[in-house]
Design a protein around this motif. Sequence first.
Motif, PDB file in Angstrom:
ATOM      1  N   MET A   1       0.847  -1.191   0.000  1.00  0.00           N
ATOM      2  CA  MET A   1       0.000   0.000   0.000  1.00  0.00           C
ATOM      3  C   MET A   1       0.883   1.241   0.000  1.00  0.00           C
ATOM      4  N   MET A   2       0.722   2.097  -1.005  1.00  0.00           N
ATOM      5  CA  MET A   2       1.522   3.306  -1.135  1.00  0.00           C
ATOM      6  C   MET A   2       0.738   4.491  -0.548  1.00  0.00           C
ATOM      7  N   VAL A   3       1.389   5.180   0.385  1.00  0.00           N
ATOM      8  CA  VAL A   3       0.746   6.295   1.092  1.00  0.00           C
ATOM      9  C   VAL A   3       1.455   7.589   0.722  1.00  0.00           C
ATOM     10  N   PRO A   4       0.731   8.622   0.248  1.00  0.00           N
ATOM     11  CA  PRO A   4       1.378   9.899  -0.082  1.00  0.00           C
ATOM     12  C   PRO A   4       1.877  10.593   1.179  1.00  0.00           C
ATOM     13  N   ALA A   5       3.020  11.277   1.076  1.00  0.00           N
ATOM     14  CA  ALA A   5       3.608  11.949   2.237  1.00  0.00           C
ATOM     15  C   ALA A   5       4.503  13.081   1.778  1.00  0.00           C
ATOM     16  N   GLU A   6       4.924  13.882   2.749  1.00  0.00           N
ATOM     17  CA  GLU A   6       5.922  14.929   2.509  1.00  0.00           C
ATOM     18  C   GLU A   6       7.180  14.547   3.264  1.00  0.00           C
ATOM     19  N   TYR A   7       8.325  14.677   2.558  1.00  0.00           N
ATOM     20  CA  TYR A   7       9.608  14.333   3.166  1.00  0.00           C
ATOM     21  C   TYR A   7      10.392  15.608   3.464  1.00  0.00           C
ATOM     22  N   HIS A   8      10.858  15.729   4.726  1.00  0.00           N
ATOM     23  CA  HIS A   8      11.681  16.856   5.154  1.00  0.00           C
ATOM     24  C   HIS A   8      13.017  16.281   5.609  1.00  0.00           C
ATOM     25  N   ASP A   9      14.101  16.757   4.994  1.00  0.00           N
ATOM     26  CA  ASP A   9      15.398  16.154   5.309  1.00  0.00           C
ATOM     27  C   ASP A   9      15.996  16.661   6.614  1.00  0.00           C
ATOM     28  N   GLY A  10      15.424  17.706   7.230  1.00  0.00           N
ATOM     29  CA  GLY A  10      15.925  18.214   8.497  1.00  0.00           C
ATOM     30  C   GLY A  10      17.105  19.143   8.365  1.00  0.00           C
ATOM     31  N   ARG A  11      17.571  19.372   7.117  1.00  0.00           N
ATOM     32  CA  ARG A  11      18.718  20.249   6.897  1.00  0.00           C
ATOM     33  C   ARG A  11      18.376  21.466   6.054  1.00  0.00           C
ATOM     34  N   SER A  12      17.252  21.430   5.377  1.00  0.00           N
ATOM     35  CA  SER A  12      16.833  22.546   4.527  1.00  0.00           C
ATOM     36  C   SER A  12      15.321  22.709   4.638  1.00  0.00           C
ATOM     37  N   THR A  13      14.813  23.739   3.992  1.00  0.00           N
ATOM     38  CA  THR A  13      13.366  23.989   4.012  1.00  0.00           C
ATOM     39  C   THR A  13      12.650  23.314   2.844  1.00  0.00           C
ATOM     40  N   ARG A  14      13.380  22.606   2.040  1.00  0.00           N
ATOM     41  CA  ARG A  14      12.769  21.966   0.863  1.00  0.00           C
ATOM     42  C   ARG A  14      11.862  20.817   1.294  1.00  0.00           C
ATOM     43  N   VAL A  15      10.770  20.654   0.553  1.00  0.00           N
ATOM     44  CA  VAL A  15       9.810  19.576   0.804  1.00  0.00           C
ATOM     45  C   VAL A  15       9.738  18.696  -0.439  1.00  0.00           C
ATOM     46  N   TRP A  16       9.884  17.388  -0.238  1.00  0.00           N
ATOM     47  CA  TRP A  16       9.776  16.425  -1.339  1.00  0.00           C
ATOM     48  C   TRP A  16       8.451  15.673  -1.220  1.00  0.00           C
ATOM     49  N   ARG A  17       7.792  15.521  -2.338  1.00  0.00           N
ATOM     50  CA  ARG A  17       6.606  14.670  -2.400  1.00  0.00           C
ATOM     51  C   ARG A  17       7.056  13.231  -2.621  1.00  0.00           C
ATOM     52  N   VAL A  18       6.644  12.350  -1.702  1.00  0.00           N
ATOM     53  CA  VAL A  18       7.070  10.957  -1.791  1.00  0.00           C
ATOM     54  C   VAL A  18       5.880  10.037  -1.556  1.00  0.00           C
ATOM     55  N   HIS A  19       6.112   8.751  -1.785  1.00  0.00           N
ATOM     56  CA  HIS A  19       5.154   7.710  -1.425  1.00  0.00           C
ATOM     57  C   HIS A  19       5.836   6.761  -0.447  1.00  0.00           C
ATOM     58  N   VAL A  20       5.104   6.400   0.605  1.00  0.00           N
ATOM     59  CA  VAL A  20       5.656   5.573   1.660  1.00  0.00           C
ATOM     60  C   VAL A  20       5.022   4.184   1.582  1.00  0.00           C
ATOM     61  N   VAL A  21       5.856   3.176   1.780  1.00  0.00           N
ATOM     62  CA  VAL A  21       5.388   1.786   1.717  1.00  0.00           C
ATOM     63  C   VAL A  21       5.944   1.056   2.930  1.00  0.00           C
ATOM     64  N   ARG A  22       5.093   0.219   3.528  1.00  0.00           N
ATOM     65  CA  ARG A  22       5.556  -0.645   4.609  1.00  0.00           C
ATOM     66  C   ARG A  22       5.830  -2.024   4.045  1.00  0.00           C
ATOM     67  N   GLU A  23       7.033  -2.511   4.294  1.00  0.00           N
ATOM     68  CA  GLU A  23       7.423  -3.846   3.853  1.00  0.00           C
ATOM     69  C   GLU A  23       7.876  -4.634   5.074  1.00  0.00           C
ATOM     70  N   GLU A  24       7.000  -5.503   5.561  1.00  0.00           N
ATOM     71  CA  GLU A  24       7.267  -6.273   6.778  1.00  0.00           C
ATOM     72  C   GLU A  24       7.561  -5.322   7.940  1.00  0.00           C
ATOM     73  N   ASP A  25       8.810  -5.332   8.417  1.00  0.00           N
ATOM     74  CA  ASP A  25       9.143  -4.503   9.565  1.00  0.00           C
ATOM     75  C   ASP A  25       9.966  -3.275   9.171  1.00  0.00           C
ATOM     76  N   ARG A  26       9.897  -2.858   7.889  1.00  0.00           N
ATOM     77  CA  ARG A  26      10.624  -1.692   7.411  1.00  0.00           C
ATOM     78  C   ARG A  26       9.660  -0.725   6.736  1.00  0.00           C
ATOM     79  N   LEU A  27      10.056   0.542   6.774  1.00  0.00           N
ATOM     80  CA  LEU A  27       9.303   1.601   6.116  1.00  0.00           C
ATOM     81  C   LEU A  27      10.192   2.182   5.020  1.00  0.00           C
ATOM     82  N   SER A  28       9.673   2.270   3.816  1.00  0.00           N
ATOM     83  CA  SER A  28      10.439   2.797   2.682  1.00  0.00           C
ATOM     84  C   SER A  28       9.694   3.967   2.074  1.00  0.00           C
TER      85      SER A  28
END
Length: 347
Positions: A1-28
Motif C-alpha cells: 500500500m503506497m501512502v502519499p507523504a511529505e519528506y523533510h530532510d531536516g537540513r533545509s526547508t525543501r519539501v519532497w513529495r514521496v510515497h511511503v510503503v511498509r514492507e514487513e518490519d521496514r518503512l520505505s
Amino acid sequence: MMVPAEYHDGRSTRVWRVHVVREEDRLSWQGEGVSGSAPLARVNASARMVGVPFTLRLPNGAQLHIEHDDMPADWFAGRHRIETLVDWLERRSWVALASVAIMALAAFGWFEYGMPWLADRVAAHVPQSVEVAMGQQSLSLLRGRVLLPSHVAPDRQAHLQALFDRFSHNLAGLPPVRLAIYDAPSIGANAFALPDGTVVFTDAMVNALPDDPAFLAVSAHELGHQANHHVLREVMRSAGVAVMASMAFGDVTSLSGITAAIPVFLLNNHYSRAFEADADEFAFKALAQQGIDPIAFADAMHALERAHPESADEREVRYLSNHPLDEDRIARAQAASRQFRLARHPP
C-alpha cells in the motif's frame, strides 16, 4: 500500500513529495530525487489527533508528514493507545455531547459544593495573625472614606460598649472581639463583622434600635459571624481560585492579597443563606443563655422597618436588604422565643 507523504530532510526547508510503503518490519519512501528506508521500530510516530497530520521522525533526523486520514491504522497500532482511544472518541458525536453534559455537571458540582468545601478547609487553617491583619487592613481602607467619626453621644457609646463587652465576655468559642461605632451616611443603618474581631455599628443603626435587647440581638448575630469566621470563609469562596493558588505555592501570606475584596463584601455583606442561618442560631442561643428573649432580634428588624418605612432597597435600610426578614427566619426566632419562655416558666 503506497501512502502519499511529505519528506523533510531536516537540513533545509525543501519539501519532497514521496510515497511511503511498509514492507514487513521496514518503512520505505520514494520520490523524485529522494528515497530511503528505516526499520519500523526506529520510526517515532506522533500520536493520532483528529485533523492533525502524522509526523514520522526518522533515525537520520528527517521527517515524513502523512495526512491524518491517509495513515493506515495498522502501521503503528501498538503505540499511543490512549491517544488512539481519544481519536476514536472524538469521531463520535454522542461522546462529544455526553462530554459537554458531564463537564457542565462537574463545573456545577465544583462551584456549588467543591469550592465552598475547599475554601472552608483552607479558612480553618489560616493563621489567626493573617486573619487579624486582613481585618485591620480592611478597616483602614474603610475608615475616612466610608466610616467617619461617630456623632453618638459619648455616654451612649460607653453604655453600649459596656453592654457589648459584658455580653461577649460570657460567650464561649469567640475570638477576641471589640465594638466600633462610626458614622456612615453612605450605607445608613448597618452592622458588620471584620475578620480581626471588630464588630462595626453605624450611627444610623444605633439610633434606629429601640432598646438594649435589640442592640444585643444584632450584636449576637454579628458575633455569630465572628464565631464561625463567616467573613473569611465567604470571601475565600468568592476568591477560591486565588486562595487555591496561594496554598499550592505555599505562600500563605499572599492571602492578604484578597483583603481588597473584603470592604466591598462588607458594604454589601450578602452572606449565604446557610451562614445567615448559622449566625441566627448562634444569636438565639447566646441571647437565651444570658436571659434575653430571642424574639429581640426580630423586634430589632421590625424596629428598623418602622424607622425606615421606605423601600428596603434604599440605603437607609441597608441592613434589612442584607439580612432579609423572610418568614423562615421570623419563624425560627419565634420558636426560639417559645423555647426560652417555656424554659423560664415551665407549665
